[in-house]
Design a protein around this motif. Structure first.
Motif, PDB file in Angstrom:
ATOM      1  N   PRO A  81      38.786  38.983  35.869  1.00  9.00           N
ATOM      2  CA  PRO A  81      38.613  38.156  34.672  1.00  9.00           C
ATOM      3  C   PRO A  81      37.842  38.866  33.564  1.00  9.00           C
ATOM      4  N   LEU A  82      36.962  39.785  33.934  1.00  8.43           N
ATOM      5  CA  LEU A  82      36.254  40.551  32.913  1.00  8.43           C
ATOM      6  C   LEU A  82      37.237  41.376  32.088  1.00  8.43           C
ATOM      7  N   LEU A  83      38.209  41.974  32.755  1.00  7.12           N
ATOM      8  CA  LEU A  83      39.240  42.754  32.055  1.00  7.12           C
ATOM      9  C   LEU A  83      40.119  41.836  31.200  1.00  7.12           C
ATOM     10  N   VAL A  84      40.523  40.702  31.761  1.00  7.19           N
ATOM     11  CA  VAL A  84      41.392  39.772  31.029  1.00  7.19           C
ATOM     12  C   VAL A  84      40.687  39.242  29.791  1.00  7.19           C
ATOM     13  N   ASN A  85      39.420  38.865  29.930  1.00  5.00           N
ATOM     14  CA  ASN A  85      38.666  38.379  28.772  1.00  5.00           C
ATOM     15  C   ASN A  85      38.551  39.450  27.695  1.00  5.00           C
ATOM     16  N   THR A  86      38.347  40.701  28.134  1.00  4.12           N
ATOM     17  CA  THR A  86      38.249  41.816  27.186  1.00  4.12           C
ATOM     18  C   THR A  86      39.558  41.995  26.428  1.00  4.12           C
ATOM     19  N   VAL A  87      40.665  41.960  27.157  1.00  8.82           N
ATOM     20  CA  VAL A  87      41.986  42.138  26.547  1.00  8.82           C
ATOM     21  C   VAL A  87      42.309  40.986  25.596  1.00  8.82           C
ATOM     22  N   ASN A  88      42.034  39.768  26.003  1.00  4.59           N
ATOM     23  CA  ASN A  88      42.331  38.626  25.141  1.00  4.59           C
ATOM     24  C   ASN A  88      41.482  38.630  23.867  1.00  4.59           C
ATOM     25  N   PRO A  97      47.948  35.912  24.512  1.00  4.71           N
ATOM     26  CA  PRO A  97      46.862  36.054  25.482  1.00  4.71           C
ATOM     27  C   PRO A  97      47.410  36.200  26.906  1.00  4.71           C
ATOM     28  N   VAL A  98      46.607  36.795  27.760  1.00  6.71           N
ATOM     29  CA  VAL A  98      46.962  36.986  29.169  1.00  6.71           C
ATOM     30  C   VAL A  98      46.409  35.826  29.991  1.00  6.71           C
ATOM     31  N   THR A  99      47.206  35.348  30.938  1.00  4.37           N
ATOM     32  CA  THR A  99      46.790  34.300  31.862  1.00  4.37           C
ATOM     33  C   THR A  99      46.491  34.918  33.222  1.00  4.37           C
ATOM     34  N   LEU A 100      45.411  34.481  33.842  1.00  5.77           N
ATOM     35  CA  LEU A 100      45.036  34.978  35.166  1.00  5.77           C
ATOM     36  C   LEU A 100      44.965  33.840  36.166  1.00  5.77           C
ATOM     37  N   VAL A 101      45.625  34.020  37.304  1.00  5.08           N
ATOM     38  CA  VAL A 101      45.565  33.059  38.421  1.00  5.08           C
ATOM     39  C   VAL A 101      44.892  33.761  39.587  1.00  5.08           C
ATOM     40  N   GLN A 102      43.807  33.173  40.098  1.00  7.88           N
ATOM     41  CA  GLN A 102      43.032  33.821  41.155  1.00  7.88           C
ATOM     42  C   GLN A 102      43.160  33.073  42.485  1.00  7.88           C
ATOM     43  N   ALA A 351      42.921  48.463  38.144  1.00  3.79           N
ATOM     44  CA  ALA A 351      44.182  47.860  38.593  1.00  3.79           C
ATOM     45  C   ALA A 351      44.677  46.839  37.570  1.00  3.79           C
ATOM     46  N   ALA A 352      43.758  46.000  37.094  1.00  8.57           N
ATOM     47  CA  ALA A 352      44.135  45.004  36.089  1.00  8.57           C
ATOM     48  C   ALA A 352      44.524  45.682  34.772  1.00  8.57           C
ATOM     49  N   ALA A 353      43.797  46.740  34.406  1.00 10.58           N
ATOM     50  CA  ALA A 353      44.111  47.471  33.172  1.00 10.58           C
ATOM     51  C   ALA A 353      45.520  48.050  33.221  1.00 10.58           C
ATOM     52  N   LEU A 354      45.898  48.612  34.359  1.00  9.97           N
ATOM     53  CA  LEU A 354      47.230  49.203  34.488  1.00  9.97           C
ATOM     54  C   LEU A 354      48.326  48.142  34.368  1.00  9.97           C
ATOM     55  N   LEU A 355      48.066  46.942  34.860  1.00  9.54           N
ATOM     56  CA  LEU A 355      49.050  45.875  34.725  1.00  9.54           C
ATOM     57  C   LEU A 355      49.287  45.524  33.261  1.00  9.54           C
ATOM     58  N   VAL A 356      48.218  45.333  32.502  1.00  9.57           N
ATOM     59  CA  VAL A 356      48.392  44.909  31.108  1.00  9.57           C
ATOM     60  C   VAL A 356      48.941  46.041  30.242  1.00  9.57           C
TER      61      VAL A 356
END
Length: 442
Positions: A81-88, A97-102, A351-356
């Motif tokens: 979520p830290l990566l997702v928040n940064t990207v958004n 925006p990116v959606t994350l399901v945990q 890993a999250a960075a590579l996905l986005v």
């Protein structure tokens, strides 16, 4: 690396995980509340979402916040979520925006398979960061591939994935940001050799992680002239075991110079406590791996009657982080979490960075798109970038990038593997774990 459950049990588990992550992540609020960065969290679905992201990239995380690897997983999971928040905060991916399901995989293959099924078929994510335990990733990848979901593990290190990827079983829907245990086993064999150990015994958790590591270590240690004294009769314990008297006696039989334990935290602590109580650990060096490198592990194993930690003096290895992006990631993590990054948190971030980045490079929010571009953004050629927002900006402009991660350069080969360095850690007399050096697998 690492229960058959009903839909109701999974819902309860994911509710708990969502609430835990919301509590840990100061940028995330619950249900109908919207935070300052535009994200919301829905506890019932363990979802961190962007407020209006119905058409945007959706990714998942499948990591352990409960079970045998919870102590490490609870920290690792926060990196996503830290990566997702940064990207958004810098515009999202493909204009949305990116959606994350945990999902909490409970360090259990059956729960992990149920979680992956939910992510792939109900949530319809394009990519997933997960899992940590190799046994869970093995279960998850069998679901990810037919559903065309890109799975990037920040910690599953079994050599089995390399073998199956080489056979084409994963169809390029698999990668990892932590190097396989073939490399860590070589690094640990080098360490044992440097310490002058000639006769080593092994005891491992009986799953993909433990058995794969054991085989790689035996091969590497023998090449260096060492002897694995129980090679013909290896000690492998049931992941669900709660007593270890027989296994402890077998592992320490014949007084080897050292005993290599490839454990997860809960069962590893019980094993070493049992070995100490039987008096077989005296004069034998304990060698450990990444599965137990947790600040809580020495306390779990316990103390001697005179107040000393049973595992004081133990040494081990863990995939280290030496990427060009590590300094910036560490600064961000400390600003948000008020503590240094834990093991594998840089790998989760990458890993999250590579996905986005791969989705942006493909200009589509699908698993097929991500899989088609992941090696391109990870390896180059292209402009070297450590900042994920800078990478997204360049990709939007049609430029090529070579992402340099926090964990390492994350150059991904044709089997989804990376090569890394390893930190050597030890347990001090005060029960604190500290890194003392680095060792190379070669």
């Amino acid at each position: 690396m690492k229960k058959t459950i009903s839909a109701f049990a999974l819902a309860i588990t994911t509710f708990t995980t969502g609430f835990l992550v919301a509590a840990c992540d100061g940028n995330t609020t619950t249900t109908s509340n919207t935070s300052t960065d535009g994200t919301t969290s829905t506890p019932a679905g363990s979802t961190t979402t962007a407020a209006s992201s119905t058409q945007g990239l959706k990714i998942g995380s499948l990591l352990p916040t409960t079970g045998d690897l919870a102590a490490i997983g609870q920290q690792m999971v926060e990196s996503v979520p830290l990566l997702v928040n940064t990207v958004n905060a810098c515009g999202g991916v493909n204009g949305q925006p990116v959606t994350l399901v945990q999902v909490d995989d409970q360090t259990d293959p059956k729960a992990g398979a149920a979680g992956m099924t939910k992510l792939a078929t109900l949530d319809k994510v394009a990519g997933v960061v997960g899992s940590f335990a190799s046994s869970v990733s093995s279960a998850a990848i069998s679901i990810a591939v037919p559903n065309k979901v890109m799975l990037i593990s920040p910690g599953s290190t079994s050599p089995v994935f390399t073998e199956k990827a080489a056979k084409g079983e994963y169809k390029n829907f698999w990668a990892r940001t932590a190097p396989p245990d073939t490399y860590q086993a070589q690094a640990l064999a080098q360490l044992a050799n440097q310490k002058g150990f000639k006769r080593v015994s092994t005891v491992v958790i009986n799953n993909d992680y433990g058995v794969g590591f054991e085989k790689a270590f035996v091969q590497a240690f023998e090449k260096l002239g060492g002897t694995v004294v129980n090679k013909s009769n290896p000690v492998r314990y049931d992941p669900k075991a709660t007593t270890f008297d027989t296994e402890a006696q077998a592992a320490f039989a014949g007084k080897p110079d050292a005993v290599l334990g490839v454990f997860y935290e809960e069962t590893g602590a019980l094993f070493l406590k049992s070995a100490y109580q039987q008096g077989v650990t005296q004069g034998v060096q304990i060698m450990l791996t990444d599965g137990v490198k947790s600040d809580t592990f020495p306390e779990r194993v316990g103390k001697t009657p005179d107040g000393k930690y049973i595992v004081a003096g133990a040494i081990g290895t863990v995939p280290g982080s030496n990427g060009k992006g590590l300094e910036a990631f560490t600064k961000l993590w400390q600003e948000k979490r008020k503590s240094p990054p834990a093991p594998y948190t840089p790998h989760g971030w990458d890993a999250a960075a590579l996905l986005v980045l791969s989705a942006q490079a493909a200009k589509e929010n699908t698993g097929v798109g991500i899989a088609s571009k992941i090696r391109e953004v990870a390896n180059g050629p292209g402009v070297e970038v450590t900042d994920v927002c800078e990478g997204l900006k360049l990709l939007k402009e049609g430029k090529d990038i070579n992402y340099q991660g926090a964990s390492g350069n994350v150059d991904i080969d044709e089997n989804g593997d990376v090569v890394g360095v390893y930190d050597v850690w030890t347990v001090g007399d005060d029960g604190k774990i500290k890194t003392v050096e680095q060792v190379s697998p070669k």
